[in-house]
Design an enzyme around this catalytic site. Structure first.
Site, short mmCIF file in Angstrom:
data_model
loop_
_atom_site.label_atom_id
_atom_site.label_comp_id
_atom_site.label_asym_id
_atom_site.label_seq_id
_atom_site.Cartn_x
_atom_site.Cartn_y
_atom_site.Cartn_z
N TRP A 60 0.91 -1.16 0.00
CA TRP A 60 0.00 0.00 0.00
C TRP A 60 0.93 1.19 0.00
O TRP A 60 1.68 1.41 0.94
CB TRP A 60 -0.89 0.01 1.22
CG TRP A 60 -1.89 1.12 1.21
CD1 TRP A 60 -3.05 1.18 0.48
CD2 TRP A 60 -1.80 2.36 1.93
NE1 TRP A 60 -3.70 2.37 0.73
CE2 TRP A 60 -2.95 3.12 1.58
CE3 TRP A 60 -0.88 2.91 2.80
CZ2 TRP A 60 -3.19 4.39 2.11
CZ3 TRP A 60 -1.11 4.17 3.33
CH2 TRP A 60 -2.26 4.90 2.97
N ASN A 117 7.29 -2.98 5.89
CA ASN A 117 5.99 -2.39 6.22
C ASN A 117 6.27 -1.30 7.23
O ASN A 117 7.01 -1.51 8.20
CB ASN A 117 5.05 -3.45 6.81
CG ASN A 117 3.76 -2.83 7.33
OD1 ASN A 117 3.29 -1.82 6.80
ND2 ASN A 117 3.20 -3.39 8.39
N GLU A 120 -16.04 5.14 -0.11
CA GLU A 120 -14.85 4.29 -0.27
C GLU A 120 -14.99 3.27 -1.39
O GLU A 120 -13.99 2.82 -1.92
CB GLU A 120 -14.44 3.62 1.04
CG GLU A 120 -15.37 2.57 1.56
CD GLU A 120 -14.81 1.92 2.84
OE1 GLU A 120 -13.61 1.62 2.92
OE2 GLU A 120 -15.60 1.74 3.77
C1 AGP Z 1 -14.27 0.77 6.66
O1 AGP Z 1 -15.11 0.35 5.61
C2 AGP Z 1 -12.89 1.11 6.19
N1 AGP Z 1 -12.30 -0.02 5.53
C3 AGP Z 1 -12.00 1.70 7.26
O2 AGP Z 1 -12.56 2.92 7.66
C4 AGP Z 1 -11.81 0.84 8.53
O3 AGP Z 1 -13.01 0.80 9.27
C5 AGP Z 1 -10.73 1.49 9.39
O4 AGP Z 1 -9.52 1.46 8.68
C6 AGP Z 1 -10.53 0.79 10.74
O5 AGP Z 1 -10.15 -0.54 10.54
P1 AGP Z 1 -10.17 -1.51 11.83
O6 AGP Z 1 -11.58 -1.66 12.27
O7 AGP Z 1 -9.57 -2.80 11.33
O8 AGP Z 1 -9.33 -0.86 12.89
#
Ligand code: AGP
Length: 609
Positions: free
Chosen positions: A74, A100, A489
């Site tokens: 990413w 990472n 998103e």
């Molecule tokens: C939600 O659809 C997104 N993919 C993103 O906001 C996600 O909720 C956020 O990155 C937190 O991820 P987590 O719950 O694994 O901490």
């Protein structure tokens, strides 16, 4: 956030690395690559885009390797191009390295190395690490790493190899997850960002802590601290719930996971509603007397998890009369919070690996607070470091867009609110009332899912618009924010969540006939207010879609389109409304031909700041 993987053992490392990287693709999929050793040389292959592209490229030019490291990216520094794809190398390709994390002083180090004649081929911070280790290398790879690491500021999980060390992988980590897996016969060793990528073959796991280094050799792995002290690390056996992931006939994982929600909410409730004693059964490792003393709750989360926490604050206020705040974790970690021994910190994370949430949780822990985790992944950083973890039991959530995890998060936080309420004196009859209302939720969700085709018809009508307001009041505000995030998103549409009462204080200036408003109206307490808000935007030409409970005819008279929801009490209304919002977003993204399960620029687990 990226995924790193490495294999040293008796099998061909290439297919094992490819399989491991596919398990890590949720961590990013801008590009991927593999490097390995054979014949005293480093061989590598990289490709922009998802791992399927790398797999195809390798099938056209296979590599025979003795060991290998791999990476799925990413992008943080530098566009998703081949030159920026990992692994990265030093100038004479003696070292290959995957990373990472984020090196915050990479530009200073790069300038210093450039002054010494080092030439760079990428824009990444990672290449600086490879070049720095090469500069420190005098024949001992471990010593070179131990000399280079203290010069790095920031976070990293690294795996690296050197052409002069044909049977060795070095792995190390700081503030990023990294673990080592061993089979029972100690004939193969795997290094990975996530143990769930290898548990089926190497169930004996060692998690690297900050500044620990693993020197992985055939049939032996030694551990060292940065200061060269030899470390003794004990492995833990983790049985894998590994199962082959499949869409089970659905076009996308997101749709499959939306449809799973009657069952996953049921699973989140399973065994936790004790009707006989009108109580909630939670496996809490936090002493009851501490919960009795609670003065406030600090809820940490990001994205969808933050929205779940936001709903939690309303539940703690309404059901427990306990002050609480939802803190966006990336902000919370840099605040100077007033946390006392009577504060409980609730860290919410589906993946349990979100860097901002983990860092904020660690800061709160350092200040003496107890941590309750809400998480969907066993063995994750969150579940390992929280004092107590309530699992969502939702099963793996593959689509980057979180759906079933969210409704399981609000199920669990509702249960926790009721648990505290009962502790603080909620009557048996009240508890039985809420318990019976909670049991209706899976059927309410199912009722919305059964109208998916109607939502698809509505979505087709709204798929042409590029801007939206999503609005709601009270429990419908976090619901609206979450629905807006879904649309944003996966369809790249400018969907803004906004308090319904706030539009008139500025945002309403944006409203015109090309700016639809989606209103979540299932809050009985404020339904007249939201009707007025809808009149305000209607007067300015906005197309209006309302998600409203059956019978709220006042809304039907105003909105252009209404999707009727099963009635529910205000604190539980978010469930059915959320499903409608998820399906609305899904069908718009489908209509717009978007990459629904792996949207551009995103990853499932954000393990960098
Ligand atoms: C939600 O659809 C997104 N993919 C993103 O906001 C996600 O909720 C956020 O990155 C937190 O991820 P987590 O719950 O694994 O901490």
């Amino acid at each position: 956030m990226c995924g790193i993987f490495g294999y040293l053992g008796k099998k061909d490392p290439l297919p094992i690395c490819l399989s491991g990287l596919k398990q890590l693709e949720y961590r990013g999929y801008d590009s991927s690559g593999i490097a390995g050793l054979s014949g005293g040389k480093i061989h590598s292959c990289k490709e922009v885009g998802k791992i399927v592209g790398l797999e195809k490229k390798l099938s056209l030019a296979p590599m025979r390797l003795d060991l290998a490291i791999g990476h799925t990216r990413w992008a943080t520094h530098g566009k998703p191009t081949n030159s920026n794809a990992h692994p990265h190398f030093d100038m004479d390709t003696s070292i290959a390295l995957v990373h990472n994390g984020i090196i915050e002083n990479y530009d200073i180090l790069r300038d210093l190395l450039k002054k010494e004649g080092v030439q760079f081929t990428s824009e990444t911070d990672t290449e600086v690490i490879a070049q720095l280790i090469a500069k420190c290398y005098k024949g001992n790879l471990l010593a070179a790493v131990q000399q280079a690491l203290p010069q790095l500021r920031g976070s990293f999980a690294l795996a690296l190899i050197h052409k002069d060390h044909p049977d060795e992988i070095i792995a190390t980590a700081r503030e990023c997850p990294l673990c080592i897996g061993f089979d029972d016969q100690n004939t193969e060793t795997i290094v990975s960002s996530d143990p769930n990528a290898f548990l089926s073959s190497t169930p004996n796991v060692i998690f690297l802590r900050n500044n620990e280094i693993a020197q992985i050799k055939r049939n032996q792995t030694d551990f060292f601290h940065l200061d060269r002290r030899i470390l003794t690390k004990k492995s833990e056996r983790i049985d894998s719930e590994f199962k082959v992931l499949s869409k089970e006939g659905f076009e996308h994982y997101m749709l499959k996971e939306i449809y799973e929600q009657p069952a996953t909410v049921q699973k989140a409730l399973l065994g936790r509603l004790d009707d006989e004693n009108a109580s909630i059964l939670l496996d809490l490792q936090i002493p009851e007397e501490k919960l009795h003393r609670l003065r406030n709750i600090w809820i940490l989360g990001c994205g969808t998890s933050a929205h779940a926490g936001w709903l939690g604050t309303l539940l703690f206020e309404d059901l427990v009369r306990l002050p609480s705040t939802m803190e966006i974790a990336s902000e919370a970690r840099y605040r100077n919070p007033i946390l006392t021994n009577d504060t409980l910190v609730v860290a919410i994370s589906q993946s349990g690996e979100t860097a901002d949430t983990i860092a904020a949780m660690r800061e709160a822990k350092r200040r003496g607070s107890s941590i309750l985790g809400l998480c969907n992944v066993k063995n994750s950083a969150l579940s390992r470091e929280a004092d107590s973890t309530l699992y969502l039991n939702a099963g793996p959530e593959i689509s980057v867009c979180s759906t079933k995890a969210f409704t399981s998060q609000i199920t669990v936080i509702t249960l926790f609110a009721l648990y505290l309420a009962r502790l603080k004196g909620m009557s048996e009859s009240q508890m039985r009332y809420y318990s019976s209302e909670l049991k209706k939720v899976p059927a309410q969700i199912q009722q919305v899912i059964e109208q998916a085709s109607l939502l698809q018809t509505i979505a087709k009508k709204y798929a042409e618009y590029d801007d939206f307001f999503f609005m709601g009041r009270r429990y419908m505000l976090p619901t609206a924010m979450e629905a807006a995030l879904k649309l944003k998103e996966i369809s790249y549409v400018n969907a803004n969540g906004c308090p319904a009462g706030e539009l008139k204080h500025g945002p309403i200036a944006l409203i015109n006939e090309r700016f639809p408003v989606v209103a979540f109206c299932s809050n009985i307490q404020t339904h007249e207010k939201i009707a007025s808000n809808l009149m305000e935007v209607k007067a300015r030409g906005a197309p209006i879609l309302a998600f409203a409970p059956e019978g709220m005819e006042s809304i039907a008279a105003i909105a252009d389109d209404v999707f009727w929801l099963p009635p529910a009490i205000d604190p539980l209304a978010p469930f059915a409304s959320t499903i409608a919002g998820q399906l609305f977003a899904y069908y718009i993204a489908k209509e717009r031909g978007c990459d629904i399960d792996q949207p551009r620029n995103l990853a499932k687990s954000v393990t960098v700041e």
